[in-house]
Design a protein around this motif. Structure first.
Motif, PDB file in Angstrom:
ATOM      1  N   SER A 139       0.566  -1.127  -0.572  1.00  0.00           N
ATOM      2  CA  SER A 139      -0.381  -0.110   0.100  1.00  0.00           C
ATOM      3  C   SER A 139       1.232   1.135  -0.424  1.00  0.00           C
ATOM      4  CB  SER A 139      -0.683   0.309   1.236  1.00  0.00           C
ATOM      5  OG  SER A 139      -0.012  -0.073   2.253  1.00  0.00           O
ATOM      6  N   PHE A 141       1.587   3.167   2.492  1.00  0.00           N
ATOM      7  CA  PHE A 141       2.455   3.638   3.176  1.00  0.00           C
ATOM      8  C   PHE A 141       3.577   2.800   3.515  1.00  0.00           C
ATOM      9  CE2 PHE A 141       3.623   2.730   7.833  1.00  0.00           C
ATOM     10  CZ  PHE A 141       3.635   3.796   8.102  1.00  0.00           C
ATOM     11  N   HIS A 142       3.942   1.972   2.683  1.00  0.00           N
ATOM     12  CA  HIS A 142       5.413   1.421   2.928  1.00  0.00           C
ATOM     13  C   HIS A 142       6.144   2.029   1.848  1.00  0.00           C
ATOM     14  CE1 HIS A 142       7.707  -1.937   1.389  1.00  0.00           C
ATOM     15  NE2 HIS A 142       7.700  -1.838   0.297  1.00  0.00           N
ATOM     16  N   LYS A 148      -1.691   6.032   2.223  1.00  0.00           N
ATOM     17  CA  LYS A 148      -2.410   5.547   3.493  1.00  0.00           C
ATOM     18  C   LYS A 148      -1.772   4.021   3.408  1.00  0.00           C
ATOM     19  CE  LYS A 148      -6.744   7.219   1.613  1.00  0.00           C
ATOM     20  NZ  LYS A 148      -7.984   6.520   0.681  1.00  0.00           N
ATOM     21  N   ASP A 149      -2.200   3.569   4.842  1.00  0.00           N
ATOM     22  CA  ASP A 149      -1.534   1.917   5.638  1.00  0.00           C
ATOM     23  C   ASP A 149      -2.907   1.124   4.675  1.00  0.00           C
ATOM     24  OD1 ASP A 149      -3.580   2.321   7.459  1.00  0.00           O
ATOM     25  OD2 ASP A 149      -2.669   2.822   8.885  1.00  0.00           O
ATOM     26  N   GLY A 283      -0.730   1.600  10.701  1.00  0.00           N
ATOM     27  CA  GLY A 283       0.528   1.897  10.760  1.00  0.00           C
ATOM     28  C   GLY A 283       1.372   0.259   9.747  1.00  0.00           C
ATOM     29  N   VAL A 284       1.105  -0.196   8.858  1.00  0.00           N
ATOM     30  CA  VAL A 284       1.850  -1.161   8.226  1.00  0.00           C
ATOM     31  C   VAL A 284       1.039  -0.795   6.661  1.00  0.00           C
ATOM     32  CG1 VAL A 284       2.006  -3.382   7.727  1.00  0.00           C
ATOM     33  CG2 VAL A 284       1.323  -3.319   9.904  1.00  0.00           C
ATOM     34  N   GLY A 285       2.148  -1.152   5.372  1.00  0.00           N
ATOM     35  CA  GLY A 285       2.137  -0.963   4.423  1.00  0.00           C
ATOM     36  C   GLY A 285       2.155  -1.968   3.800  1.00  0.00           C
TER      37      GLY A 285
END
Length: 297
Positions: A139, A141-142, A148-149, A283-285
């Protein structure tokens, strides 16, 4: 009675197989009182039944209050499932240099018998792993701290997407450029790149000299308005250097990336839908997915 709205605009559309069309003062029914350009392009393509749509431009857009002229038809249905994910087992190496997952019992069946009536038992697994394991989705956020995560991305970014397969045999080319993508119906679809590299999964050769998308290929996919891009390779970018243009361009435009797909040879070039849903981790991508294709009956 709630007011109905239409949008009036000019547009320019290029086709992936050459040529293009323009429209002035075009009007379409819309469901609310506003619409963004990307959604408007989707309406144009659907309403005019256009094929091979590439880069588009919306100009002079304005919303007007006006009764709708017709109803839009409902979509069709699909059947049969094809698995597109690698199996993740204890010790499976996905990316060299990253730890393999450790899968074991948190609560074994034997120990669980102490808590339940005779004949009843359960297993609860414990999994320790990095997020980039197996077949996984990236996503925004990565790549971007303000992207966006997985929890912020809508489910429809990953699920039930109209999809196509682009064939790019790794024995013929490694760098897949924009020229390899032309002449295909791309807009609004998940684009899955079949290189055949998945056959080397778990082999040390999997991480070496793998196929990848070039920067201009990523730019072209973005400009054509694709929904998601997947590849059956170790990485969508060339990992021999430090730059990651495909990740930068696609994730920068909110387009998810699925890497380490498999079994794409079992799919037709088009006429199916694609899903690769991750859990809703904040909080994870990046995270493993169960990627599937749903074939039409």
């Amino acid at each position: 009675m709630t007011a109905q709205h239409r949008v009036e605009f000019d547009f320019e559309i290029e086709f992936t197989n050459g040529g293009g069309i323009q429209g002035q003062g075009f009007r379409l029914d819309i469901d609310g009182d506003d619409i963004d350009d990307a959604a408007l392009v989707d309406y144009i393509v659907r309403d005019l039944r256009l094929l091979m749509v590439g880069p588009t431009r919306i100009l002079h857009k304005r919303i007007i209050v006006e009764a709708h002229k017709r109803n839009r038809p409902a979509g069709g249905q699909s059947r049969a499932i094809v698995e597109l994910s690698h199996v993740i087992a204890d010790g499976t190496i996905t990316c060299p240099g990253m730890p393999a997952p450790h899968i074991c019992d948190f609560l074994s069946r034997e120990r669980s018998r102490e808590h339940y009536v005779s004949g009843t038992e359960f297993q609860i697994a414990s999994i320790e792993m990095v997020a980039n394991t197996g077949t996984y989705v990236d996503s925004p956020f990565h790549r971007y701290p303000d992207g966006k995560d997985l929890a912020q991305m809508p489910a429809d970014a990953f699920a039930d997407l109209e999809a196509i397969v682009v064939r790019a045999d790794h024995r013929e080319l490694r760098a897949i450029d924009a020229g390899h993508l032309r002449g295909r119906e791309l807009r609004g679809r998940a684009v899955l790149v079949h290189t055949g590299w998945g056959r080397y999964w778990t082999d040390p050769a999997y991480a070496v000299e793998h196929p990848f998308l070039t920067e201009d290929a990523a730019q072209y996919l973005r400009d054509c308005g694709v929904r998601l891009v997947g590849i059956d390779s170790m990485n969508i970018d060339d990992t021999r250097g430090r730059a990651r243009p495909a990740h930068t361009i696609l994730l920068g435009d909110g387009i998810p990336i699925v890497e380490h797909l498999c079994n794409l040879a079992a799919l037709p070039d088009e006429g199916f839908r694609f899903s690769a849903l991750p859990p809703r981790f904040a909080g994870v991508g990046t995270f493993p997915v169960r990627a599937i294709a749903t074939l039409r009956s």
